[in-house]
Design a protein around this motif. Structure first.
Motif, PDB file in Angstrom:
ATOM      1  N   UNK A 259      28.723 -26.673   4.886  1.00  0.00           N
ATOM      2  CA  UNK A 259      29.947 -26.254   4.225  1.00  0.00           C
ATOM      3  C   UNK A 259      29.973 -24.759   3.962  1.00  0.00           C
ATOM      4  N   UNK A 260      28.820 -24.199   3.616  1.00  0.00           N
ATOM      5  CA  UNK A 260      28.734 -22.758   3.405  1.00  0.00           C
ATOM      6  C   UNK A 260      29.016 -22.003   4.698  1.00  0.00           C
ATOM      7  N   UNK A 261      28.397 -22.431   5.784  1.00  0.00           N
ATOM      8  CA  UNK A 261      28.627 -21.777   7.078  1.00  0.00           C
ATOM      9  C   UNK A 261      30.093 -21.849   7.458  1.00  0.00           C
ATOM     10  N   UNK A 262      30.688 -23.012   7.278  1.00  0.00           N
ATOM     11  CA  UNK A 262      32.097 -23.192   7.636  1.00  0.00           C
ATOM     12  C   UNK A 262      32.992 -22.252   6.833  1.00  0.00           C
ATOM     13  N   UNK A 263      32.717 -22.118   5.540  1.00  0.00           N
ATOM     14  CA  UNK A 263      33.522 -21.239   4.699  1.00  0.00           C
ATOM     15  C   UNK A 263      33.359 -19.775   5.099  1.00  0.00           C
ATOM     16  N   UNK A 264      32.149 -19.371   5.418  1.00  0.00           N
ATOM     17  CA  UNK A 264      31.915 -17.991   5.841  1.00  0.00           C
ATOM     18  C   UNK A 264      32.597 -17.711   7.169  1.00  0.00           C
ATOM     19  N   UNK A 265      32.541 -18.652   8.089  1.00  0.00           N
ATOM     20  CA  UNK A 265      33.204 -18.471   9.377  1.00  0.00           C
ATOM     21  C   UNK A 265      34.713 -18.326   9.201  1.00  0.00           C
ATOM     22  N   UNK A 266      35.282 -19.099   8.302  1.00  0.00           N
ATOM     23  CA  UNK A 266      36.723 -18.982   8.060  1.00  0.00           C
ATOM     24  C   UNK A 266      37.083 -17.589   7.565  1.00  0.00           C
ATOM     25  N   UNK A 267      36.146 -16.941   6.893  1.00  0.00           N
ATOM     26  CA  UNK A 267      36.377 -15.585   6.395  1.00  0.00           C
ATOM     27  C   UNK A 267      36.009 -14.533   7.429  1.00  0.00           C
ATOM     28  N   UNK A 268      35.610 -14.973   8.626  1.00  0.00           N
ATOM     29  CA  UNK A 268      35.252 -14.036   9.683  1.00  0.00           C
ATOM     30  C   UNK A 268      33.861 -13.470   9.566  1.00  0.00           C
ATOM     31  N   UNK A 269      32.979 -14.129   8.794  1.00  0.00           N
ATOM     32  CA  UNK A 269      31.638 -13.618   8.536  1.00  0.00           C
ATOM     33  C   UNK A 269      30.603 -14.478   9.255  1.00  0.00           C
ATOM     34  N   UNK A 270      29.749 -13.836  10.018  1.00  0.00           N
ATOM     35  CA  UNK A 270      28.679 -14.534  10.724  1.00  0.00           C
ATOM     36  C   UNK A 270      27.517 -14.834   9.780  1.00  0.00           C
ATOM     37  N   UNK A 271      26.716 -15.833  10.168  1.00  0.00           N
ATOM     38  CA  UNK A 271      25.554 -16.233   9.385  1.00  0.00           C
ATOM     39  C   UNK A 271      24.299 -16.058  10.241  1.00  0.00           C
ATOM     40  N   UNK A 272      23.432 -15.159   9.815  1.00  0.00           N
ATOM     41  CA  UNK A 272      22.156 -14.900  10.482  1.00  0.00           C
ATOM     42  C   UNK A 272      21.046 -15.367   9.551  1.00  0.00           C
ATOM     43  N   UNK A 273      20.089 -16.105  10.081  1.00  0.00           N
ATOM     44  CA  UNK A 273      18.984 -16.615   9.265  1.00  0.00           C
ATOM     45  C   UNK A 273      17.727 -15.783   9.470  1.00  0.00           C
ATOM     46  N   UNK A 274      17.087 -15.431   8.378  1.00  0.00           N
ATOM     47  CA  UNK A 274      15.749 -14.842   8.422  1.00  0.00           C
ATOM     48  C   UNK A 274      14.773 -16.008   8.563  1.00  0.00           C
ATOM     49  N   UNK A 275      14.098 -16.103   9.711  1.00  0.00           N
ATOM     50  CA  UNK A 275      13.269 -17.270  10.005  1.00  0.00           C
ATOM     51  C   UNK A 275      11.800 -16.878  10.092  1.00  0.00           C
TER      52      UNK A 275
END
Length: 711
Positions: A259-275
């Protein structure tokens, strides 16, 4: 449980996978003599059922259990030789977390019997312990596979238009007054409208989340009443960290993360993970047995060739994952693909990436790990960022990764700090770093966005502390201030720590603006650390890895100084994203291009004459200017159209005195406009400067000017 029937099941995919009617369990172990699956009651303590996995295909043990569904808690017990001197650490008394678990429930009690040997025995780890560890071990969770993504699509922001925001999921919202208290510190809180509004107004295009893989706290921290806050102690490479979930830990964290990823994508923001694939939380030969160590120690870890009882430690944590081993490499690759395909993330920043690319002992650009990533059709679509160093021999490899990688540019960080601190002989390297570090990346055929530029990161001083402290102050970590680096290249501007002196405060504010402005006019990809845009302080702590409190959490109560800094940062990000010359995809040539009268890049002395090679070593090299010729920028944009941007002139003055710059003699038909002045003289208004004009740059300041392009 459907009569407790057991079907043979399948060896692929690994992990526990629910198909709507039952669950297939599959786990790899080459050297085990037997594997048992243990199912637990909802209290996570009572063991309800133990199933011996009798089917084995290619070192994968598997079974299908009808009627077993989402929410089921389980773990494994592995039978085999306990021979540490030969690298074998099997002990069926120790419950093991599934390496492919999609969710994990419960904490690790490191004070419990989680070691495969008897603590305190004279023989050390050779003394076998048969105490059952199940009560002290978190349980793997069967997770359902349904989630409504509602047409979610990745933003696919091009590298050259990316602005990265490094941030901790929990710390971002723990003190946010507009986020509902029950959501603070969680994935849901991060996805809340107030949190996303801050990111959108700031202008960043991607968040780089500190580790969200399930991790565990170290025993020495638990003994001090502290917790691992950063999360660089991975237990499960597929499971989202449960402590960031508002709805429990029986698999709910998977949906909340999505849900967090989906909300960020709707705002045009990518999600990068520090792995963190370079090591796990199981430590060295004296560490606990929680998962890989008990399942197949020799297959997953790099063991000493002299004595496989001990681990090769290129990470400073006690162990290193062996990505030259097929099952370990498969674990990493399967995890990466899962987070892209099933969790919709947009990229990865690889902690201590050199360890992953050691093949076998030293960094190899053609290592099995790097080749596997290069040829993978899923990973070619996402952003890949290396932390290009580790603590092993010859471990500093900035500039050495392959063409499909970007890198944290530690050389950029260090020279920007030294330049604005006022150190001598920094201008020449500063010139390379400001313009994309062609010396590091161009010879190998890499693009300008191979350089991820940063001045601060989670590890080290905040930007405010960088200008407020000469020395680290890590007393809260309870390690007698021995931890954390001493190589900070910081300057307190005249007083150590907090002060009421208005002159020192003004200088500190200007130094912060200088480094932010430098970052955002540099070629490459800028990365801002969360809180730096609002003057976050950690009280001089440069290693707040164990501070899950106000030291680390963002403070959203802004005074006038911090509010002004936030406004400045927003304006600088807007400037960057509005100016094509700051978003190049190719390195500069320093010559006239097309029919333009301007070079794509030129460097000038304060007297307005173009710099020569010998000028870079002269004292005035603390005060230089560079021109980015907008008319000379002819590379097409992503739609194939010619970019024609404004020409920018950036005046850098790291000297302790003001310097008057004569504007360089280029075509004078149009006036220059002042877009920014870190000394504050032109923070809002846009001054016009006519032909053959001069500009005064105050001591330790940057002035940025533009001239409209010929359209």
């Amino acid at each position: 449980m459907d009569g407790e029937r057991i079907w043979p099941g399948r060896p692929y995919p690994l992990g526990a996978r629910f198909d709507g009617e039952g669950t297939n369990f599959a786990v790899y172990s080459r050297d085990a003599e037997g594997i048992e699956l243990c199912l637990f009651a909802d209290d996570a303590v009572k063991e309800l059922r133990r199933v011996r996995l009798s089917e084995r295909t290619g070192h994968v043990w598997h079974a299908y259990l009808p009627g077993v569904g989402p929410g089921t808690l389980y773990g494994y017990r592995a039978h085999g030789p306990y021979e540490p001197e030969n690298g074998h650490r099997f002990n069926p008394s120790k419950l093991l977390v599934d390496p492919y678990a999609l969710a994990i429930s419960g904490d690790t009690d490191l004070q419990g019997p989680v070691h495969a040997y008897r603590l305190g025995a004279p023989e050390g780890d050779l003394a076998y312990d048969d105490t059952d560890s199940a009560a002290a071990i978190p349980k793997s969770v069967v997770v359902g596979n349904h989630y409504d993504w509602e047409g979610d699509r990745p933003p696919r922001t091009p590298w050259h238009r990316s602005v990265i925001y490094e941030v901790h999921v929990r710390g971002f919202t723990m003190r946010h007054p507009e986020v509902p208290p029950e959501l603070r510190g969680s994935y849901a809180g991060f996805a809340s409208p107030p949190a996303i509004e801050h990111l959108v107004r700031l202008g960043v295009t991607a968040v780089e989340l500190l580790p969200v893989h399930e991790y565990t706290d170290e025993a020495f921290l638990q003994g001090k009443g502290l917790r691992n806050y950063w999360g660089y102690s991975t237990l499960g490479f597929f499971a989202p960290e449960q402590r960031y979930c508002t709805r429990g830990s029986r698999g709910e964290q998977v949906a909340e993360f999505r849900g967090m990823v989906k909300a960020l994508h709707r705002a045009g923001i990518e999600v990068i993970l520090d792995v963190v694939y370079n090591h796990t939380c199981e430590g060295n030969h004296l560490g606990p047995t929680l998962s890989l160590k008990g399942l197949d120690n020799r297959s997953y870890y790099r063991l000493s060739p002299e004595s496989p009882r001990y681990y090769m430690d290129y990470t400073g944590t006690g162990n290193s994952l062996d990505t030259t081993s097929p099952p370990a490499l498969r674990l990493v690759m399967d995890s990466l693909r899962y987070w892209v395909e099933e969790m919709h993330v947009d990229g990865f920043r690889f902690d201590l990436a050199v360890t992953l690319a050691r093949d076998p002992d030293y960094f190899d650009e053609a290592s099995r790990f790097l080749v596997a990533v290069y040829q993978d059709p899923v990973l070619e679509k996402v952003k890949l960022i290396a932390e290009p160093w580790d603590v092993g021999p010859d471990g500093y490899k900035v500039g050495a990764f392959p063409v499909n990688w970007s890198e944290w540019n530690g050389k950029y960080r260090d020279v920007v700090r030294r330049f604005w601190k006022g150190d001598e002989d920094q201008a020449s390297e500063m010139g390379y770093r400001l313009t994309g570090s062609a010396d590091l990346y161009e010879p190998a055929g890499r693009k300008i966005f191979a350089s991820v530029n940063f001045v601060t990161a989670h590890d080290g001083f905040t930007l405010r502390d960088l200008v407020s402290y000469n020395e680290k102050h890590n007393e809260a970590n309870l390690e007698d201030n021995r931890d954390g680096t001493d190589a900070n290249y910081s300057w307190n501007c005249g007083a150590e720590g907090e002060t009421d002196d208005p002159a020192i405060l003004a200088l500190r504010d200007r130094q912060v603006r200088n480094m932010l402005a430098t970052l955002l006019v540099s070629q490459g990809v800028p990365m801002i650390t969360a809180g730096d845009e609002m003057g976050k302080t950690q009280g001089g702590n440069n290693n707040a890895y164990c501070q899950d409190d106000e030291i680390s959490w963002l403070d959203w109560e802004l005074d006038d100084r911090r509010r002004a800094l936030l406004g400045f940062t927003r304006r600088m990000i807007r400037l960057r994203l509005s100016q094509p010359v700051l978003q190049r995809r190719r390195f500069f040539r320093g010559r006239h291009l097309s029919d333009s009268s301007l070079k794509d890049l030129a460097w000038f002395r304060p007297d307005g004459t173009e710099m020569k090679a010998e000028d870079w070593e002269k004292p005035f090299a603390r005060s230089v200017a560079f021109l980015l010729g907008g008319d000379a920028l002819v590379s097409p944009d992503e739609h194939g159209e010619r970019i024609c941007g404004d020409t920018l002139l950036v005046l850098l003055n790291a000297d302790h005195e003001a310097v008057t710059y004569r504007l360089p003699e280029v075509e004078w038909g149009r006036a220059w406009e002042i877009l920014a002045d870190t000394a504050g003289a032109s923070d809002e208004k846009r001054d016009l400067i006519e032909a053959r004009g001069t500009v005064r740059a105050e001591a330790r300041s940057i002035v940025i000017l533009s001239r409209p392009a010929e359209r």
